[in-house]
Design an enzyme around this catalytic site. Structure first.
Site, PDB file in Angstrom:
ATOM      1  CE  LYS A  78      -8.923  -1.101   0.946  1.00  0.00           C
ATOM      2  NZ  LYS A  78      -8.499   0.270   1.326  1.00  0.00           N
ATOM      3  CB  SER A 153      -5.030  -0.425   2.729  1.00  0.00           C
ATOM      4  OG  SER A 153      -6.174   0.404   2.685  1.00  0.00           O
ATOM      5  CB  SER A 177      -5.867   3.368   1.941  1.00  0.00           C
ATOM      6  OG  SER A 177      -5.202   3.065   3.135  1.00  0.00           O
TER       7      SER A 177
END
Length: 467
Positions: A78, A153, A177
């Site tokens: 990420k 996220s 997330s």
């Protein structure tokens, strides 16, 4: 009509999970380079429609030694975790890309497993919103139906795993997330206990440590194998080890059934049906399942919002310190600016909010002395269409939409407790629905055992075969 996108094909990756691919590398049936080439080819077939990858190096980063248990398996990181030589832009147009000098602490723990890094995946600006969408530019889309969000996220990582580009990808969780995109994309993800693994730099600066690091996978055994492998690199001696978890336990368990979210909302019909069906599976297995009330005070919602807004304010005011002198706060998106403004309006509410948030764990722990785990929805309603949570939606309306969507997940970030999201079926329109199991601080093992049971009794939908 459903617009489903996946990259599964008859190549070196096949439909194998991470554990199976690592075994093939160990036996010499396939090489790390072959797996990387296959994953890159898959990415090229689908990412023009999913928009999940934000950076790809010229060459994959293959581990220098074959000592990691997942040596040679391709993955993504990420884009809020530093990988040496790759930029970290945190989903923000305010940051000028520049390569990181070194791996961050958690990144080193993640890569100790031997994973090959293919690049970085998309997230919304600083992970503040529960969709991977942007004021400008293409949103990251859900492989199960590209008209819908994949959540956030950790949305870019979820899209790559759900679409079959890689079997595992990194994510982190400061308010849901990991678990939110897992629910939207039909995946498994465990938010571990606070301090379970190493922290990246950003998390270490928080007054209340909300963020936990982890991975998104398609199988429970990949989740279990990852956390066992991470412990071999570093284990917090103040927490009981997770160890090797390989299936359900035969221990008698008492499960609390939670349906009302912390903000008082009830789940929609499809989500409620998934939770009820899951409760039935647990009861059939011999567990006691009984309704419980929300295990935290009603004030947690407003207090979490104030802390969330504080983090948005700090992202703008300390941006140059954390991300370089080229950081341009004028390019922050409307949702980040709206959160920061709401913090300034209620500045003097912050000390009380922090005090109450720090006390929330005691209330939660009291419930977990009477129950071994809590079953709940992940989200209050099924996955929304692209645009519903876009940061360009007027702030008051968007804040209400976001808080109503994520009524369950932040509790575990505030209390530091572990929580796992697992698939529980599909809606009538073919989108995944997830459920969540949450446990006592330090007891990830029970959650993984329960997840193994649910996977065996209600096999997770497959994007290649689901109608």
């Amino acid at each position: 009509m459903t617009d489903r996108v996946h990259a599964f094909t008859d190549d070196a990756l096949g439909e194998y999970d991470t554990v199976a691919l690592a075994e093939q590398v160990r036996t010499g049936a396939v090489s790390p380079a072959e797996l990387a080439d296959a994953a890159i080819a898959r990415a090229e077939t689908v990412d023009s429609r999913l928009h999940a990858i934000v950076y790809r190096p010229r060459r994959p980063r293959i581990a220098g030694t074959d000592t990691g248990v997942w040596y040679g398996v391709p993955a993504f990181v990420k884009d809020n975790a530093d990988v040496a030589g790759m930029p970290s832009c945190h989903g923000s147009a305010a940051i000028t890309p520049r390569p990181a000098d070194k791996d961050d602490r958690f990144t080193a723990q993640l890569l100790s497993t031997g994973l090959t890094v293919l690049g970085k995946t998309a997230l919304p600006e600083f992970g503040f919103i529960s969709t991977t969408e942007f004021e400008h530019g293409e949103p990251t889309r859900n492989p199960w139906d590209t008209g819908y969000t994949v959540g956030g996220s950790s949305g870019g990582s979820a899209a790559m795993v759900a679409a079959g580009v890689v079997p595992v990808a990194h994510g982190n969780d400061g308010g849901g997330s990991l678990r939110i995109p897992a629910a939207c994309a039909g995946l498994v993800s465990l938010k571990p206990s606070r301090f379970r693994h190493r922290d990246n730099a950003q998390a270490r600066q928080l007054p209340i440590k909300l963020v936990s690091e982890g991975v998104l996978t398609r199988s429970v055994r990949d989740q279990a194998a990852y956390h066992a492998a991470a412990e071999r690199y570093w284990r917090n001696p103040k927490l009981p080890p997770i160890g090797a978890v390989e299936g359900p336990s035969d221990r008698p368990l008492r499960i609390g059934l939670l349906t009302t979210a912390a903000n008082g909302r009830e789940p929609d019909a499809a989500t409620a049906a998934a939770v009820t069906a899951t409760a039935g599976i647990l009861e059939k297995a011999g567990y006691v399942v009984e309704p419980i009330a929300t295990p935290v005070a009603a004030s947690l919602v407003e207090d979490f919002l104030q802390y969330w807004a504080f983090l948005a304010q700090m992202s703008g005011t300390t941006g140059k310190l954390g991300h370089g002198r080229s950081f341009d706060a004028s390019r922050l998106d409307p949702f980040t600016r709206g959160l920061a403004a709401s913090f300034r309006r209620r500045l003097f509410a912050t000390p009380g909010a922090l005090y109450r948030l720090n006390k929330a764990r005691a209330d939660y722990d009291a419930v977990l002395t009477r129950h071994d785990a809590i079953l709940s929805p992940v989200l209050t309603h099924t996955t929304p269409e692209i645009g519903y949570l876009n940061p360009a939606v007027p702030f008051p309306e968007l804040l209400e939409r976001v808080t109503n969507f994520v009524g369950y997940t932040p509790v575990n970030n505030v209390t530091g407790s572990p929580s796992i999201a697992v698939p529980a079926g599909l809606t009538e329109s073919g989108l995944p629905v997830g459920v969540m199991l949450s446990g006592a601080y330090g007891d990830e093992r029970t959650l993984l055992e329960l997840a193994f049971l649910l996977e065996a009794e209600n096999p997770f939908p497959r994007i290649t075969t689901a109608s």
